[in-house]
Design an enzyme around this catalytic site. Structure first.
Site, PDB file in Angstrom:
ATOM      1  N   LYS A   1       0.861  -1.172   0.017  1.00 28.85           N
ATOM      2  CA  LYS A   1       0.128  -0.195   0.163  1.00 28.85           C
ATOM      3  C   LYS A   1       1.134   1.235  -0.085  1.00 28.85           C
ATOM      4  O   LYS A   1       0.488   2.107  -0.669  1.00 28.85           O
ATOM      5  CB  LYS A   1      -0.906  -0.050   1.314  1.00 28.85           C
ATOM      6  N   SER A   2       1.795   1.386   0.796  1.00 27.39           N
ATOM      7  CA  SER A   2       2.904   2.305   1.001  1.00 27.39           C
ATOM      8  C   SER A   2       3.514   2.819  -0.398  1.00 27.39           C
ATOM      9  O   SER A   2       3.557   4.080  -0.965  1.00 27.39           O
ATOM     10  CB  SER A   2       3.806   2.052   1.730  1.00 27.39           C
TER      11      SER A   2
ATOM     12  N   ASP B   1       4.207   0.522  12.265  1.00 31.07           N
ATOM     13  CA  ASP B   1       3.062  -0.296  11.987  1.00 31.07           C
ATOM     14  C   ASP B   1       3.084  -1.715  12.267  1.00 31.07           C
ATOM     15  O   ASP B   1       1.937  -2.371  12.342  1.00 31.07           O
ATOM     16  CB  ASP B   1       3.010   0.026  10.179  1.00 31.07           C
TER      17      ASP B   1
ATOM     18  N   SER C   1       5.767  10.718   8.838  1.00 31.78           N
ATOM     19  CA  SER C   1       6.711  10.810   7.734  1.00 31.78           C
ATOM     20  C   SER C   1       5.888  11.003   6.467  1.00 31.78           C
ATOM     21  O   SER C   1       6.349  11.350   5.613  1.00 31.78           O
ATOM     22  CB  SER C   1       7.638   9.613   7.477  1.00 31.78           C
TER      23      SER C   1
END
Length: 410
Positions: free
Chosen positions: A23-24, A292, A146
């Protein structure tokens, strides 16, 4: 949908699992693709967050609703602010409207952006009038999410003069910043990161480029937990992964060796194998670069009866829920002795786990997935289980494949 999790004969099956793209990485590349149409993306994440991002980028509607997708909110705020002539109202869920965004908005305003708060000062929803951002220097706190910093970096090369970003104070989640810079460099964009300064040179067109998104390491964490909580000899193979990953959560491969789980890389797959019982008494970790995975690690430690002290977790207070308080609440229900601060979690050694407990998920996908592996140790129910689609649509299907069955509770 609430699920009761079941383990037949307390055995897990060996299996191969294919996990969707990160996803990132996907959300960063989707923004870059809008700025550079020469970019082609393969293995895009099928998460709700990435689908919200794609819809917001492709829709002509003045209103872009991104639900719970925090990454989309941050990245789209910067993107739309730099799109001359575009007008957007950027909104989300009730929780999203209580997640701060002032630091990013202030940074964008210093570049010349026209952004106003529709309801509460410092929080979405936002009204954005896209402009050409002529300024080329910005200062922002490094000790914040971030994603604020990456939002600026993603639009930097499209600005007339590029961008110099000065980070004030201690810098958080450096791997995510480096992921953004690495993706820019793959497109031929010149970047430097020296001390507190990041410089991005302007680039308004790139050569044709195809990027294949690596599978999501955060999603792999739940299978690391399953293997750790299983008998010696259990193994699960996941694809598609790279040994030299851009994702900070790839530190899982090293961290889970504390639990006797070892990782073998081969042909874009990783095989997780429980080779020995853990001999760790207290796990000490600073997860400032991979927050996470904190929920998964805390749940694993509790399931194994191991104490842990996890530091560097200040960003968890402003996620989908206050993840530190949520962890304290739900692990305590299971019998844990746990305390949290604004940036840390402390779990004591325990050998008792309560059964028939219902785990609240707080509209947080990671709460549901982090607690699911504890079904290997006790009977457990996951409430609002469909919340996993935010990042991992096939989570419950993939858990079936490795032997954790589910029964919907009416």
């Amino acid at each position: 949908m609430d699920l009761l999790l079941k383990i037949p004969k307390n055995q897990l099956f060996k299996n191969n699992i294919v996990i969707s793209g990160s996803k990132s990485e996907s959300n960063r590349l989707l923004i870059l693709q809008q700025l550079y149409p020469e970019l082609h993306i393969e293995n895009v994440s099928n998460s709700d967050d990435s689908e919200h991002m794609q819809h917001a980028l492709s829709s002509d509607s003045e209103i872009a609703d991104i639900g719970h997708a925090g990454t989309a909110m941050r990245f789209l705020t910067a993107f739309f602010a730099a799109q001359e002539g575009v007008e957007k109202i950027l909104q989300g869920s009730e929780r999203m409207h209580n997640r701060p965004i002032k630091i990013l908005v202030d940074a964008l305003r210093s570049l010349g952006a026209d952004i106003t708060y529709i309801e509460k000062e410092g929080y979405p929803p936002l009204k954005i009038h896209g402009k050409k951002l002529e300024e080329s220097k910005v200062v922002i706190d490094g000790n914040v999410s971030s994603q604020y910093i990456s939002a600026l970096l993603l639009i930097a090369a499209s600005l007339p003069k590029g961008l110099e970003v000065e980070l004030k104070g201690k810098i958080t989640s450096i791997p995510y910043i480096k992921m953004t810079l690495s993706l820019l460099e793959q497109l031929g964009i010149e970047t430097t990161f020296n001390g507190a300064f990041i410089n991005i040179k302007p680039k308004h067109k790139i050569a044709d480029k195809t990027v294949v998104v690596e599978a999501d390491w955060s999603s792999a964490s739940y299978f690391y937990s399953i293997v750790a909580l299983s008998a010696v000899g259990t193994e699960i193979t996941l694809s598609s992964y790279k040994k030299e990953s851009l994702q900070g959560d790839s530190c899982l491969a090293t961290i889970y060796e504390h639990f006797g789980v070892y990782t073998t890389f081969q042909n874009n797959t990783i095989t997780l194998e429980k080779k020995q019982e853990t001999n760790t008494v207290t796990l000490e970790l600073n997860l400032v670069e991979a927050p996470d995975i904190a929920q998964t690690i805390a749940a694993t430690c509790f399931g194994l009866g191991i104490a842990c002290n996890l530091e560097g977790l200040h960003t968890l207070k402003i996620k989908e829920t206050d993840r530190l308080e949520a962890l304290k609440e739900e692990l305590t229900k299971l019998g844990a002795i746990i305390s949290v601060t604004n940036e840390s979690l402390h779990l004591e050694t325990s050998d008792k786990i309560h059964s028939d407990i219902s785990i609240k998920t707080y509209n947080d996908h990671r709460m549901a997935m982090a607690f699911a592996p504890l079904a290997l140790k006790t009977s457990i129910r996951i409430l609002n289980a469909e919340v996993v689609t935010k990042s991992y649509k096939n989570f419950w299907i993939d858990l079936e494949k490795v032997g954790i069955h589910q029964e919907e509770i009416k």
